[in-house]
Structure formats: structure tokens, C-alpha cells
Design a protein around this motif. Structure first.
Motif, mmCIF file in Angstrom:
data_model
loop_
_atom_site.group_PDB
_atom_site.id
_atom_site.type_symbol
_atom_site.label_atom_id
_atom_site.label_comp_id
_atom_site.label_asym_id
_atom_site.label_seq_id
_atom_site.Cartn_x
_atom_site.Cartn_y
_atom_site.Cartn_z
ATOM 1 N N LYS A 143 -9.327 -26.682 -2.186
ATOM 2 C CA LYS A 143 -8.036 -26.904 -2.833
ATOM 3 C C LYS A 143 -8.132 -27.339 -4.294
ATOM 4 C CE LYS A 143 -3.586 -29.221 -2.104
ATOM 5 N NZ LYS A 143 -2.827 -30.151 -1.229
ATOM 6 N N PRO A 144 -9.032 -28.287 -4.664
ATOM 7 C CA PRO A 144 -9.083 -28.707 -6.069
ATOM 8 C C PRO A 144 -9.494 -27.594 -7.037
ATOM 9 C CG PRO A 144 -10.169 -30.314 -4.645
ATOM 10 C CD PRO A 144 -9.915 -29.104 -3.820
ATOM 11 N N PHE A 145 -10.102 -26.520 -6.516
ATOM 12 C CA PHE A 145 -10.565 -25.437 -7.383
ATOM 13 C C PHE A 145 -9.482 -24.390 -7.640
ATOM 14 C CE2 PHE A 145 -14.362 -27.127 -5.368
ATOM 15 C CZ PHE A 145 -15.262 -27.198 -6.419
ATOM 16 N N ILE A 146 -8.419 -24.394 -6.843
ATOM 17 C CA ILE A 146 -7.417 -23.333 -6.907
ATOM 18 C C ILE A 146 -6.244 -23.766 -7.784
ATOM 19 C CG2 ILE A 146 -5.856 -21.875 -5.569
ATOM 20 C CD1 ILE A 146 -7.713 -22.394 -3.147
ATOM 21 N N VAL A 147 -6.000 -22.994 -8.825
ATOM 22 C CA VAL A 147 -4.869 -23.253 -9.710
ATOM 23 C C VAL A 147 -4.007 -21.997 -9.772
ATOM 24 C CG1 VAL A 147 -6.132 -24.929 -11.102
ATOM 25 C CG2 VAL A 147 -6.152 -22.533 -11.764
ATOM 26 N N ASN A 169 3.189 -28.105 -3.849
ATOM 27 C CA ASN A 169 1.865 -28.072 -3.222
ATOM 28 C C ASN A 169 0.800 -27.319 -4.005
ATOM 29 O OD1 ASN A 169 2.410 -29.474 -0.627
ATOM 30 N ND2 ASN A 169 3.867 -27.811 -0.346
ATOM 31 N N ASP A 170 1.196 -26.445 -4.918
ATOM 32 C CA ASP A 170 0.204 -25.705 -5.696
ATOM 33 C C ASP A 170 -0.118 -26.441 -6.996
ATOM 34 O OD1 ASP A 170 -0.099 -23.691 -3.872
ATOM 35 O OD2 ASP A 170 1.389 -22.369 -4.795
ATOM 36 N N ASN A 171 -1.326 -26.247 -7.471
ATOM 37 C CA ASN A 171 -1.737 -26.849 -8.734
ATOM 38 C C ASN A 171 -1.411 -25.863 -9.856
ATOM 39 O OD1 ASN A 171 -2.899 -28.156 -10.866
ATOM 40 N ND2 ASN A 171 -4.990 -28.097 -10.086
ATOM 41 N N TRP A 172 -0.236 -25.968 -10.408
ATOM 42 C CA TRP A 172 0.182 -25.050 -11.469
ATOM 43 C C TRP A 172 0.398 -25.764 -12.805
ATOM 44 C CZ3 TRP A 172 5.127 -25.807 -13.562
ATOM 45 C CH2 TRP A 172 5.955 -26.678 -12.846
ATOM 46 N N THR A 173 0.386 -27.099 -12.805
ATOM 47 C CA THR A 173 0.510 -27.832 -14.065
ATOM 48 C C THR A 173 -0.874 -28.154 -14.643
ATOM 49 O OG1 THR A 173 0.502 -29.998 -12.970
ATOM 50 C CG2 THR A 173 2.635 -28.900 -13.248
ATOM 51 N N PHE A 174 -1.944 -27.768 -13.905
ATOM 52 C CA PHE A 174 -3.333 -28.001 -14.302
ATOM 53 C C PHE A 174 -3.654 -29.502 -14.356
ATOM 54 C CE2 PHE A 174 -2.336 -23.775 -15.746
ATOM 55 C CZ PHE A 174 -3.445 -23.043 -15.368
ATOM 56 N N LEU A 175 -2.863 -30.310 -13.649
ATOM 57 C CA LEU A 175 -3.165 -31.729 -13.470
ATOM 58 C C LEU A 175 -3.653 -31.911 -12.041
ATOM 59 C CD1 LEU A 175 -0.035 -33.256 -15.262
ATOM 60 C CD2 LEU A 175 -2.368 -33.113 -16.151
ATOM 61 N N GLU A 176 -2.751 -31.738 -11.117
ATOM 62 C CA GLU A 176 -3.004 -31.713 -9.684
ATOM 63 C C GLU A 176 -1.676 -31.380 -9.035
ATOM 64 O OE1 GLU A 176 -3.885 -35.530 -7.890
ATOM 65 O OE2 GLU A 176 -3.231 -36.553 -9.699
ATOM 66 N N PRO A 177 -1.642 -30.993 -7.752
ATOM 67 C CA PRO A 177 -0.364 -30.709 -7.107
ATOM 68 C C PRO A 177 0.613 -31.868 -7.277
ATOM 69 C CG PRO A 177 -2.151 -29.993 -5.702
ATOM 70 C CD PRO A 177 -2.776 -30.718 -6.853
ATOM 71 N N LEU A 178 1.853 -31.565 -7.605
ATOM 72 C CA LEU A 178 2.837 -32.608 -7.898
ATOM 73 C C LEU A 178 3.104 -33.517 -6.701
ATOM 74 C CD1 LEU A 178 5.371 -30.600 -10.099
ATOM 75 C CD2 LEU A 178 3.654 -32.261 -10.829
ATOM 76 N N ASP A 201 2.997 -14.327 -9.820
ATOM 77 C CA ASP A 201 2.157 -15.508 -10.001
ATOM 78 C C ASP A 201 0.716 -15.170 -9.600
ATOM 79 O OD1 ASP A 201 4.454 -16.878 -10.697
ATOM 80 O OD2 ASP A 201 4.818 -17.559 -8.641
ATOM 81 N N THR A 202 -0.238 -15.714 -10.327
ATOM 82 C CA THR A 202 -1.649 -15.398 -10.101
ATOM 83 C C THR A 202 -2.425 -16.665 -9.769
ATOM 84 O OG1 THR A 202 -1.526 -13.550 -11.663
ATOM 85 C CG2 THR A 202 -3.720 -14.356 -11.085
ATOM 86 N N TYR A 203 -3.243 -16.577 -8.737
ATOM 87 C CA TYR A 203 -4.080 -17.711 -8.349
ATOM 88 C C TYR A 203 -5.487 -17.511 -8.901
ATOM 89 C CZ TYR A 203 -0.325 -19.341 -5.406
ATOM 90 O OH TYR A 203 0.887 -19.814 -4.964
ATOM 91 N N LEU A 204 -5.991 -18.538 -9.536
ATOM 92 C CA LEU A 204 -7.280 -18.477 -10.211
ATOM 93 C C LEU A 204 -8.220 -19.547 -9.662
ATOM 94 C CD1 LEU A 204 -5.900 -18.141 -13.861
ATOM 95 C CD2 LEU A 204 -6.597 -16.278 -12.334
ATOM 96 N N PHE A 240 -14.672 -15.250 -8.657
ATOM 97 C CA PHE A 240 -15.258 -16.368 -7.915
ATOM 98 C C PHE A 240 -16.770 -16.292 -7.983
ATOM 99 C CE2 PHE A 240 -17.245 -17.757 -3.913
ATOM 100 C CZ PHE A 240 -16.917 -19.109 -3.942
ATOM 101 N N SER A 241 -17.404 -17.394 -8.345
ATOM 102 C CA SER A 241 -18.865 -17.459 -8.394
ATOM 103 C C SER A 241 -19.344 -18.483 -7.365
ATOM 104 C CB SER A 241 -19.346 -17.843 -9.796
ATOM 105 O OG SER A 241 -20.739 -18.107 -9.790
ATOM 106 N N ALA A 242 -19.999 -17.989 -6.320
ATOM 107 C CA ALA A 242 -20.525 -18.895 -5.296
ATOM 108 C C ALA A 242 -21.596 -19.802 -5.882
ATOM 109 C CB ALA A 242 -21.085 -18.092 -4.123
#
Length: 263
Positions: free
Chosen positions: A32-36, A49-58, A119-122, A134-136
């Protein structure tokens, strides 16, 4: 991240799905912390619930009371929080700390919205720029940062090693070998004398180099190899990275040093 009508992060894997699906869901807290989310239309990105502010999920910023205090349902998407091109909460004059906190967290909507695009998930690793790739390897290095460099690894882990002996050498190099002086320090009632010579207290340094028996064996190896070895355990570990110019001689010495307490 929506799957059907449910957010992937909230789906209960115990109700249905294969073993692989359930195992994948168990990794959600780690991933979860890696998905923005890069907001474009705001139609699928979860406001809370999504991290879209690049801080953390609201929801983690405000706590579980956030949706009720702000008046925006927990399942709302970013687009639901907009009124006439601006955040609906911008017009609020409430001094409630949660509302004031949300105002500070929200970016300028004109900077993030791109109408007509999805919307795009990165994937974002630490402070790096979010990427669609994604780099393992990079993720593994971030989750398991390398420890401090050690100068004795070549004397323990080398090609042709005997696994059992290498393990004992590794334990000894980390000062975790259960010698009698350590057992006594733990409060165990055991004799302190060395099992080989029965003259002096058993310790790591003693059983490898100070014991008469070990000295005789090690001197046999070094004299035949025509090399001069240090006689302090930590010094020998570093010296064993390159004990001789001849590779065959060096290999024999590497095998011999780890067998001293086993003879």
C-alpha cells in the motif's frame, strides 16, 4: 483501486477466491505505501483510501472520523469532492481541526485534473519519482536495505566451501558461537575449562588459536604453506581473504581454519 464495485484494499479475501488471490491480498499492507494515484478525471481514485495527494491516504491523516466530520462518504471518489472546478470544502468556514487539516492537504485541483483521461496508479519507491513500471529488484532493495559492509565475508562464504563448516565459521565471526565462556555468562552451570586442552577457560579466541592443540594444527597448515598468520581471531578473518598467492594453497588454508575447533 476499484475491482468491480469494491476497493481492492478493502476486499475481504476470505469470502471467495483462490489460494493465490488470498495470498496476494495478504501483501496489501506491505504494498500500500508504494501505490500512488495520479488523478486525471477523479472518477475512480478514492478520496479517502488512495494515496493521491502524495502524502498518505487522507483516511490515515484524519482517522476514521474524517468522512463523518467532513461530510464526504468513505467510498467517495475525488470527483465527488469537486464543486464548479474547486474543492467543495474550500467554501467551509468551520474551524474544526479535521476540516482545516484536509484543506491543507488538498492540492490545487487545476494542477492535478486532466479531463477525459482515466486515473492512473503508479509505483513509488521512497523519494523516487512515481513510475508506471514495477521493479522487483528496486522494491526488494528498499524493503531490505543492505547492511554495513564486512571485511571477512570472503573468508566464510567462498566457492567450494563445506556448508556445515561455513555455517560454524559464520557463527564464530559474528561472536555467536556457544563457547563455554558465553554459556557461563548466560547463567548456565557448566565447566569453564577447554575440552581440548583442559588447562584454560574456553573462549572463541582460545579454541581457535590459544589452545595448544589448535596451535599445533594451525601451525602445521601455515608451515606447509610457507605463510605467516596472525594469531588474533578477528585479524585472521581479514587475513584469510587473501592468505596466499597460490589459489590452491589459499583454498586449503580456508578449509583448514574453519576446522580447528572440529578436530
Amino acid at each position: 483501486m476499484v475491482i468491480g464495485s469494491s476497493n481492492f484494499l478493502d476486499v475481504n479475501p476470505n469470502t471467495s477466491g483462490s489460494w493465490f488471490w488470498k495470498s496476494l491480498c495478504k501483501l496489501r499492507p506491505l504494498a500500500k505505501p508504494f501505490i500512488v494515484c495520479e488523478v486525471r478525471s477523479g472518477d475512480t481514485c478514492s478520496f479517502w483510501n488512495d494515496n493521491w495527494t502524495f502524502l498518505e491516504p487522507l483516511i490515515e491523516v484524519t482517522g476514521q472520523n474524517g468522512p463523518q466530520t467532513v461530510g464526504l462518504p468513505v467510498n467517495a471518489v475525488v470527483a465527488d469532492a469537486l464543486r464548479d472546478g474547486d474543492w467543495w470544502i474550500s467554501a467551509s468556514r468551520s474551524r474544526n481541526p479535521i476540516i482545516q487539516l484536509i484543506k491543507q492537504c488538498l492540492p490545487n485541483p487545476h494542477d492535478i485534473l486532466r479531463g477525459g483521461e482515466e486515473d492512473t496508479y503508479l509505483w513509488k519507491i521512497g523519494d523516487s519519482v512515481p513510475s508506471s513500471k514495477f521493479s522487483a529488484a528496486a522494491t526488494w532493495r528498499f524493503l531490505n536495505p543492505p547492511g554495513p559492509s564486512i571485511d571477512w565475508h570472503g573468508a566464510v562464504w567462498f566457492k567450494g566451501k563445506i556448508p556445515r563448516h561455513a555455517f560454524i565459521a559464520w557463527i564464530a565471526a559474528r561472536h555467536r558461537l556457544h563457547t563455554r565462556d558465553r554459556l557461563i555468562s548466560w547463567g548456565l552451570h557448566v565447566p569453564s575449562n577447554c575440552l581440548l586442552c583442559n588447562r584454560f577457560d574456553e573462549s572463541l579466541q582460545h579454541i581457535f588459536f590459544d589452545c595448544d592443540f589448535s596451535q599445533e594444527v594451525w601451525s602445521y597448515f601455515t608451515s606447509r604453506a610457507n605463510v605467516t598468520s596472525p594469531m588474533v581471531f578477528q585479524d585472521v578473518l581479514r587475513w584469510m581473504n587473501s592468505p596466499a598467492r597460490d589459489k590452491n594453497v589459499a583454498f586449503i588454508l580456508l578449509l583448514g581454519i574453519r576446522m580447528l575447533p572440529l578436530f
